[in-house]
Write a protein that holds these residues in place. Structure first.
Motif, PDB file in Angstrom:
ATOM      1  N   SER A  87       1.008  -1.330  -0.150  1.00  0.00           N
ATOM      2  CA  SER A  87      -0.067   0.091   0.274  1.00  0.00           C
ATOM      3  C   SER A  87       0.730   1.837   0.397  1.00  0.00           C
ATOM      4  N   GLU A  88      -0.210   2.500  -0.272  1.00  0.00           N
ATOM      5  CA  GLU A  88       0.865   3.506  -0.121  1.00  0.00           C
ATOM      6  C   GLU A  88       1.564   3.994   1.204  1.00  0.00           C
ATOM      7  N   GLY A  89       0.945   3.481   1.976  1.00  0.00           N
ATOM      8  CA  GLY A  89       1.400   4.208   3.574  1.00  0.00           C
ATOM      9  C   GLY A  89       2.219   3.157   3.575  1.00  0.00           C
ATOM     10  N   THR A  90       2.400   1.872   3.611  1.00  0.00           N
ATOM     11  CA  THR A  90       3.845   1.237   3.518  1.00  0.00           C
ATOM     12  C   THR A  90       5.048   1.119   3.467  1.00  0.00           C
ATOM     13  N   TRP A  91       4.736   2.123   1.939  1.00  0.00           N
ATOM     14  CA  TRP A  91       5.370   2.369   1.125  1.00  0.00           C
ATOM     15  C   TRP A  91       6.243   3.809   1.261  1.00  0.00           C
ATOM     16  N   GLY A  92       5.337   4.618   1.782  1.00  0.00           N
ATOM     17  CA  GLY A  92       5.649   5.588   2.921  1.00  0.00           C
ATOM     18  C   GLY A  92       6.162   5.773   4.351  1.00  0.00           C
ATOM     19  N   ASN A  93       5.903   4.637   4.390  1.00  0.00           N
ATOM     20  CA  ASN A  93       6.548   4.582   6.054  1.00  0.00           C
ATOM     21  C   ASN A  93       7.946   3.792   5.525  1.00  0.00           C
ATOM     22  N   LEU A  94       8.486   2.989   5.170  1.00  0.00           N
ATOM     23  CA  LEU A  94       9.545   2.543   5.080  1.00  0.00           C
ATOM     24  C   LEU A  94       9.635   3.452   4.528  1.00  0.00           C
ATOM     25  N   LEU A  95      10.177   4.363   3.217  1.00  0.00           N
ATOM     26  CA  LEU A  95      10.632   5.481   2.305  1.00  0.00           C
ATOM     27  C   LEU A  95      11.292   6.528   3.888  1.00  0.00           C
ATOM     28  N   PHE A  96      10.224   6.672   4.423  1.00  0.00           N
ATOM     29  CA  PHE A  96      10.490   7.756   5.360  1.00  0.00           C
ATOM     30  C   PHE A  96      11.402   7.033   6.170  1.00  0.00           C
ATOM     31  N   TYR A  97      11.594   5.485   7.116  1.00  0.00           N
ATOM     32  CA  TYR A  97      12.276   5.793   8.387  1.00  0.00           C
ATOM     33  C   TYR A  97      13.470   5.108   7.953  1.00  0.00           C
ATOM     34  N   CYS A  98      13.744   4.495   6.503  1.00  0.00           N
ATOM     35  CA  CYS A  98      14.800   4.051   6.075  1.00  0.00           C
ATOM     36  C   CYS A  98      15.384   5.777   5.574  1.00  0.00           C
ATOM     37  N   GLY A  99      15.028   6.636   4.542  1.00  0.00           N
ATOM     38  CA  GLY A  99      15.520   7.431   4.568  1.00  0.00           C
ATOM     39  C   GLY A  99      16.476   8.614   5.960  1.00  0.00           C
ATOM     40  N   LEU A 100      15.587   8.598   6.602  1.00  0.00           N
ATOM     41  CA  LEU A 100      15.804   9.254   7.812  1.00  0.00           C
ATOM     42  C   LEU A 100      17.110   8.437   8.532  1.00  0.00           C
ATOM     43  N   LEU A 103      19.966   8.956   6.835  1.00  0.00           N
ATOM     44  CA  LEU A 103      20.516  10.328   7.611  1.00  0.00           C
ATOM     45  C   LEU A 103      21.654  10.248   9.153  1.00  0.00           C
ATOM     46  N   ILE A 104      20.934  10.050   9.844  1.00  0.00           N
ATOM     47  CA  ILE A 104      21.744   9.077  10.755  1.00  0.00           C
ATOM     48  C   ILE A 104      22.937   8.379  10.820  1.00  0.00           C
ATOM     49  N   ARG A 117      26.427   9.808  11.602  1.00  0.00           N
ATOM     50  CA  ARG A 117      27.036   8.998  12.756  1.00  0.00           C
ATOM     51  C   ARG A 117      28.944   8.852  12.712  1.00  0.00           C
ATOM     52  N   ASN A 118      28.359   8.875  10.763  1.00  0.00           N
ATOM     53  CA  ASN A 118      29.001   8.236  10.610  1.00  0.00           C
ATOM     54  C   ASN A 118      30.399   9.286  10.498  1.00  0.00           C
ATOM     55  N   GLY A 119      29.938  10.408  10.126  1.00  0.00           N
ATOM     56  CA  GLY A 119      30.573  11.621   9.500  1.00  0.00           C
ATOM     57  C   GLY A 119      31.269  12.310  10.928  1.00  0.00           C
ATOM     58  N   ILE A 135      27.381  -0.724   6.695  1.00  0.00           N
ATOM     59  CA  ILE A 135      25.221   0.353   7.028  1.00  0.00           C
ATOM     60  C   ILE A 135      25.558   1.089   5.434  1.00  0.00           C
ATOM     61  N   ARG A 136      26.344   1.887   5.054  1.00  0.00           N
ATOM     62  CA  ARG A 136      26.040   2.722   4.226  1.00  0.00           C
ATOM     63  C   ARG A 136      25.750   2.149   2.881  1.00  0.00           C
ATOM     64  N   GLY A 137      26.992   1.162   2.406  1.00  0.00           N
ATOM     65  CA  GLY A 137      26.239   0.044   1.793  1.00  0.00           C
ATOM     66  C   GLY A 137      25.334  -0.389   1.382  1.00  0.00           C
ATOM     67  N   ALA A 138      25.169  -0.569   2.600  1.00  0.00           N
ATOM     68  CA  ALA A 138      23.524  -1.476   2.909  1.00  0.00           C
ATOM     69  C   ALA A 138      22.395  -1.144   2.556  1.00  0.00           C
ATOM     70  N   PHE A 139      22.178   0.392   2.684  1.00  0.00           N
ATOM     71  CA  PHE A 139      21.428   1.672   2.616  1.00  0.00           C
ATOM     72  C   PHE A 139      21.635   2.006   1.329  1.00  0.00           C
TER      73      PHE A 139
END
Length: 146
Positions: free
Chosen positions: A51-64, A67-68, A72-74, A82-86
């Motif tokens: 669903s659109e909500g599932t995709w939205g949550n997945l993309l939002f939290y993966c992007g967030l 960024l964290i 942390r890396n920098g 972890i950067r490679g997996a993302f």
């Protein structure tokens, strides 16, 4: 301020990773807003998966989380694995978006844009893999330039 200086040193090499993380997070926000984005034919393939909500949550939290991890890396501890997996995840998402738009029959520049973003993620995978080859002790003591 030292933390921001360290991130600033890392940023030129990881610029595309920060951009990709931001794109994923804000795509997630767009999919979570009340408008029915998946009602468009260009998103038929993605809607068939979840669903659109599932995709939205997945993309939002993966992007967030990406960024964290970049922050942390920098600032503290290098994390190329972890950067490679993302980056792999981001590349798959961008390929799925490009494919879905391309096969939908909708004349859109989106398929081209997402295909090039997927190639950018390929570059991010390469950079993370290159960083992962550096011994951990060199990464944390600042002997490695990236």
């Amino acid at each position: 301020m030292i933390i921001f200086g360290q991130i600033g040193e890392q940023f030129p090499v990881r610029r595309m990773e920060w951009i990709s993380a931001g794109i994923l997070m804000f795509l997630g926000i767009r999919l979570l807003d009340p408008a029915e984005t998946f009602a468009q034919p260009a998103f038929r393939e993605l809607a068939a998966i979840a669903s659109e909500g599932t995709w939205g949550n997945l993309l939002f939290y993966c992007g967030l989380f990406r960024l964290i991890v970049l922050y942390r890396n920098g600032a503290w501890k290098p994390s190329p694995e972890i950067r490679g997996a993302f980056a792999i995840f981001g590349g798959l998402i961008f390929v799925a978006l490009a494919y879905g738009i391309e096969v939908s029959g909708v004349a859109s520049t989106g398929s081209i844009t997402y295909a090039f973003l997927a190639m950018g993620e390929g570059s991010n995978i390469w950079t993370a893999a290159k960083d992962a080859r550096v011994p951990y002790s060199e990464r944390i003591h600042g002997k490695h330039p990236s």
